[in-house]
Motif scaffolding. Structure first.
Motif, short mmCIF file in Angstrom:
data_model
loop_
_atom_site.label_atom_id
_atom_site.label_comp_id
_atom_site.label_asym_id
_atom_site.label_seq_id
_atom_site.Cartn_x
_atom_site.Cartn_y
_atom_site.Cartn_z
N LYS A 295 34.23 47.39 27.91
CA LYS A 295 32.84 47.65 28.33
C LYS A 295 32.80 47.95 29.84
N PRO A 296 32.15 49.05 30.23
CA PRO A 296 32.04 49.31 31.67
C PRO A 296 31.31 48.16 32.37
N ALA B 95 35.28 51.47 34.43
CA ALA B 95 35.44 51.48 32.97
C ALA B 95 36.73 50.77 32.56
N GLU B 96 37.55 50.44 33.57
CA GLU B 96 38.77 49.68 33.22
C GLU B 96 39.07 48.66 34.31
N ASP C 90 41.86 48.04 45.09
CA ASP C 90 41.44 49.41 44.76
C ASP C 90 39.92 49.55 44.77
N VAL C 91 39.23 48.50 44.34
CA VAL C 91 37.75 48.55 44.35
C VAL C 91 37.26 48.72 45.80
N THR D 66 42.10 40.91 40.01
CA THR D 66 41.55 42.05 39.28
C THR D 66 40.16 41.73 38.75
N LEU D 67 39.35 42.77 38.66
CA LEU D 67 37.99 42.63 38.14
C LEU D 67 37.90 43.32 36.78
N ALA D 68 37.22 42.66 35.86
CA ALA D 68 37.02 43.24 34.53
C ALA D 68 35.58 43.05 34.05
#
Ligand SMILES: [Zn+2]
Length: 251
Positions: free
Chosen positions: A2-3, A32-33, A39-40, A66-68
């Protein structure tokens, strides 16, 4: 998957990288991933060596985080230290060895004049700069923010000003170097530490008037340049004093 939406607030002068003029800047991004926080942040134009503290939903994280899912991110520059925050910082200060890109000749000369070790080759390409940085454990000084975003860069700085004296003050503040200033100890041409030279050893290399009026000399063991406190000296000293007093006054 899910975005999700990430809301980022950039504090202090990190807004120079966002093109916003004043105040803390808020940015919203959709992903979306699964994406690393490094990187964000860099997708907003801010190179990671400029980032000292990251809070994700109020919790301190490192660049590998990491973000999800939806998240609120606060990003702080190095300058915001000295607040009541006790979190572990991502950057270190006290680095006194640098490699500067080919556009920073004036800054390089100033830093060497103040005694700092700055590797500089006007014709070095990006790959060579990164090699010298990694091999000799130097912090990278560059106005190329893409280069500063390279994953291999641990420590670096993007001078805000285009003026060499302003840049010098910025670097001394960023890396907390004011106690380490040692003027006239390094070769301005090639960066080697200078040695005392006895007058008889170098007298045949001196101009007639220099022979008469000066007794104290320093010599570069690498490129053989000879230095003495000639007519240009008071001007240099005045510049050094100006830089020192500007560093002390928290502008
Ligand atoms: Zn030299």
């Amino acid at each position: 998957m899910k975005p999700f939406t990430v809301r980022l607030r950039f504090h202090g002068d990190l807004n120079v990288f966002l093109g916003s003029k004043a105040g803390d800047a808020l940015i919203q991004r959709r992903f979306a991933e699964k994406t690393s926080i490094k990187d964000v942040i860099e997708s907003c134009g801010v190179p990671h060596p400029e980032v000292d503290l990251i809070l994700v939903d109020g919790r301190t994280v490192g660049f590998e985080h990491t973000l999800a899912n939806d998240a609120k991110v606060e990003v702080f520059p190095v300058q915001n230290r000295g607040t009541d925050r006790k979190e572990k910082r991502l950057q270190i200060t006290g680095i006194a060895r640098f490699v500067a890109d080919g556009h920073l000749g004036g800054l390089t000369r100033n830093l060497r004049l103040l005694g700092f070790d700055v590797a500089y080759d006007q014709n070095a390409d990006d790959r060579e700069l990164l090699e010298v940085m990694a091999r000799e454990n130097r912090a990278l000084l560059t106005r190329d923010r893409r280069l500063l975003m390279h994953a291999i860069v641990q420590h670096g700085y993007w001078p805000r000003s285009q003026n060499a004296d302003e840049q010098t003050i910025e670097v001394i503040r960023r890396f907390d170097l004011s106690e380490l200033i040692a003027p006239f100890t390094r070769c301005l041409r090639c960066n080697a530490p200078l040695e005392e030279a006895a007058k008889p050893e170098i007298i045949d290399k001196l101009e007639p008037l220099t022979k008469i009026y000066y007794d104290q000399f320093r010599r570069c063991p690498a490129c053989k340049q000879i230095y003495w406190s000639g007519s240009h000296f008071p001007k240099l000293q005045k510049r050094i004093e100006e830089i020192r007093s500007r560093v002390r006054s928290k502008a």
